[in-house]
Design a protein around this motif. Structure first.
Motif, PDB file in Angstrom:
ATOM      1  N   ARG A  19       4.943   4.380   5.204  1.00 27.13           N
ATOM      2  CA  ARG A  19       6.227   4.071   4.567  1.00 27.13           C
ATOM      3  C   ARG A  19       7.203   5.237   4.749  1.00 27.13           C
ATOM      4  O   ARG A  19       6.804   6.408   4.701  1.00 27.13           O
ATOM      5  N   THR A  20       8.481   4.897   4.941  1.00 24.17           N
ATOM      6  CA  THR A  20       9.575   5.867   4.904  1.00 24.17           C
ATOM      7  C   THR A  20      10.703   5.273   4.083  1.00 24.17           C
ATOM      8  O   THR A  20      10.734   4.072   3.814  1.00 24.17           O
ATOM      9  N   ALA A  21      11.662   6.138   3.718  1.00 23.08           N
ATOM     10  CA  ALA A  21      12.799   5.659   2.923  1.00 23.08           C
ATOM     11  C   ALA A  21      13.796   4.876   3.754  1.00 23.08           C
ATOM     12  O   ALA A  21      14.715   4.262   3.205  1.00 23.08           O
ATOM     13  N   ALA A  22      13.641   4.878   5.084  1.00 24.15           N
ATOM     14  CA  ALA A  22      14.600   4.176   5.948  1.00 24.15           C
ATOM     15  C   ALA A  22      14.249   2.710   6.155  1.00 24.15           C
ATOM     16  O   ALA A  22      15.008   1.981   6.786  1.00 24.15           O
ATOM     17  N   ALA A  23      13.112   2.266   5.651  1.00 27.95           N
ATOM     18  CA  ALA A  23      12.690   0.870   5.828  1.00 27.95           C
ATOM     19  C   ALA A  23      12.311   0.286   4.482  1.00 27.95           C
ATOM     20  O   ALA A  23      11.657   0.936   3.664  1.00 27.95           O
ATOM     21  N   ALA A  24      12.743  -0.953   4.258  1.00 25.95           N
ATOM     22  CA  ALA A  24      12.425  -1.614   2.991  1.00 25.95           C
ATOM     23  C   ALA A  24      10.949  -1.963   2.895  1.00 25.95           C
ATOM     24  O   ALA A  24      10.362  -1.947   1.818  1.00 25.95           O
ATOM     25  N   ALA A  25      10.320  -2.286   4.037  1.00 29.08           N
ATOM     26  CA  ALA A  25       8.906  -2.661   4.051  1.00 29.08           C
ATOM     27  C   ALA A  25       8.117  -1.653   4.882  1.00 29.08           C
ATOM     28  O   ALA A  25       8.624  -1.133   5.877  1.00 29.08           O
ATOM     29  N   PRO A  26       6.865  -1.364   4.510  1.00 27.15           N
ATOM     30  CA  PRO A  26       6.071  -0.404   5.274  1.00 27.15           C
ATOM     31  C   PRO A  26       5.484  -1.030   6.534  1.00 27.15           C
ATOM     32  O   PRO A  26       5.416  -2.256   6.667  1.00 27.15           O
ATOM     33  N   ALA A  27       5.055  -0.167   7.460  1.00 31.18           N
ATOM     34  CA  ALA A  27       4.318  -0.620   8.642  1.00 31.18           C
ATOM     35  C   ALA A  27       2.836  -0.643   8.290  1.00 31.18           C
ATOM     36  O   ALA A  27       2.334   0.279   7.645  1.00 31.18           O
ATOM     37  N   ARG A  28       2.137  -1.675   8.717  1.00 26.40           N
ATOM     38  CA  ARG A  28       0.733  -1.865   8.335  1.00 26.40           C
ATOM     39  C   ARG A  28      -0.179  -1.663   9.539  1.00 26.40           C
ATOM     40  O   ARG A  28       0.116  -2.114  10.640  1.00 26.40           O
ATOM     41  N   VAL A  29      -1.283  -0.954   9.326  1.00 31.63           N
ATOM     42  CA  VAL A  29      -2.281  -0.756  10.377  1.00 31.63           C
ATOM     43  C   VAL A  29      -3.020  -2.072  10.601  1.00 31.63           C
ATOM     44  O   VAL A  29      -3.608  -2.631   9.668  1.00 31.63           O
ATOM     45  N   GLU A  30      -2.973  -2.568  11.847  1.00 29.67           N
ATOM     46  CA  GLU A  30      -3.580  -3.864  12.161  1.00 29.67           C
ATOM     47  C   GLU A  30      -4.966  -3.733  12.788  1.00 29.67           C
ATOM     48  O   GLU A  30      -5.845  -4.543  12.508  1.00 29.67           O
ATOM     49  N   SER A  31      -5.146  -2.757  13.660  1.00 27.88           N
ATOM     50  CA  SER A  31      -6.431  -2.635  14.370  1.00 27.88           C
ATOM     51  C   SER A  31      -6.605  -1.217  14.888  1.00 27.88           C
ATOM     52  O   SER A  31      -5.662  -0.415  14.886  1.00 27.88           O
ATOM     53  N   THR A  32      -7.826  -0.920  15.351  1.00 28.81           N
ATOM     54  CA  THR A  32      -8.164   0.392  15.898  1.00 28.81           C
ATOM     55  C   THR A  32      -8.314   0.277  17.409  1.00 28.81           C
ATOM     56  O   THR A  32      -9.113  -0.532  17.895  1.00 28.81           O
ATOM     57  N   VAL A  33      -7.558   1.077  18.142  1.00 26.78           N
ATOM     58  CA  VAL A  33      -7.676   1.113  19.599  1.00 26.78           C
ATOM     59  C   VAL A  33      -8.768   2.078  20.013  1.00 26.78           C
ATOM     60  O   VAL A  33      -9.629   1.766  20.849  1.00 26.78           O
TER      61      VAL A  33
END
Length: 271
Positions: free
Chosen positions: A153-167
């Motif tokens: 999460r950052t203050a520049a985005a309303a929604a966080p980015a979510r970890v989907e999978s492991t490469v």
């Protein structure tokens, strides 16, 4: 002559032993020599294989980002690469950045520490990135985990980015796919705070059962009452009152005559 023959024979006996000792020493030297260090993994190649080819291409197109990523691997690194769909959706914003801004955005998606998925879940809080450059340009994001879900999460985005999978998760490198590009506040404006939901207006009281007449009176109010009659009206009513008095006196007359007759009869009896 005999002595020379004996010396030659002795040397011939020692020669195989010397050769064997030399071979053993050479083998020992080879065994002690350190093995050649394995080449660090290619970051962009691993990203491309794991579903982040668009992001890997952006890194490869930025000389500063590409060299920094590859040199940071040796000391340990964790990279969060946005999926191809996330990068395609973000490209209009990315193209508006300067060359330095693009490099900073790409470096913002990597941390100079190797984190396994388990250790990532237990290290909630702010993290410095490869783009961090002192306190003035901190370029950090916040990692949060809840159950199996890990978000950035950052203050520049309303929604966080979510970890989907492991490469890849093999020391010294870990690569995780995320579902959105992470935007640093150093490059983008803070997202507006969500407006509070207004409280619902109080409902009007419904009329109670059995109060239909009152409701009808409210809908159809009674006509205004005329003012009370003045003195003139009272004068007009006076004859009616006098007639009532005469009638009352007439009704009482027979009673008075009866008492008078009784008194006269009593007086005659006494005489």
């Amino acid at each position: 002559m005999r002595r020379l023959s004996r010396a030659v024979a002795f040397l011939l006996l020692l020669l195989p032993l010397a050769l064997a000792a030399t071979t053993t020493m050479a083998a020992a030297v080879v065994a002690k020599a350190p093995a050649a260090a394995a080449a660090p993994p290619n970051v962009t190649a691993e990203m491309a294989k794991g579903g982040c080819k668009a992001f890997a291409d952006l890194i490869a197109a930025s000389p500063d980002a590409s060299s920094t990523y590859q040199s940071a691997v040796e000391g340990g690194m964790t990279a969060f690469c946005p999926s191809d769909d996330a990068v395609r959706a973000f490209l209009p914003k990315y193209r508006n950045l300067s060359a330095d801004g693009k490099a900073e955005l790409l470096l913002f998606h990597a941390v100079p520490v190797h984190y396994s998925l388990g250790s990532l879940k237990s290290n909630n809080g702010p993290m410095n990135t490869l783009a961090t450059d002192g306190a003035a340009r901190s370029f950090n994001f916040t990692v949060q985990s809840q159950g199996d879900a890990v978000t950035i999460r950052t203050a520049a985005a309303a929604a966080p980015a979510r970890v989907e999978s492991t490469v890849l998760d093999k020391d010294p490198l870990a690569i995780y796919v995320i579902d959105a590009v992470v935007e640093p506040v150093e490059l983008f404006k803070p997202a507006p705070s969500p407006s509070p939901t207004p409280a619902p207006a109080p409902a009007a009281d419904a009329p109670k059962a059995g109060n239909g007449k009152a409701a009808a009176r409210q809908r159809h109010p009674a006509p205004a009452v005329a003012d009370a009659p003045g003195p003139a009206a009272e004068d007009d009513a006076a004859p009616v009152d006098q007639k009532d008095v005469k009638k009352s006196a007439a009704d009482g007359a027979p009673c008075s005559r009866w008492w008078l007759a009784a008194a006269l009869a009593a007086a005659s009896a006494l005489v």
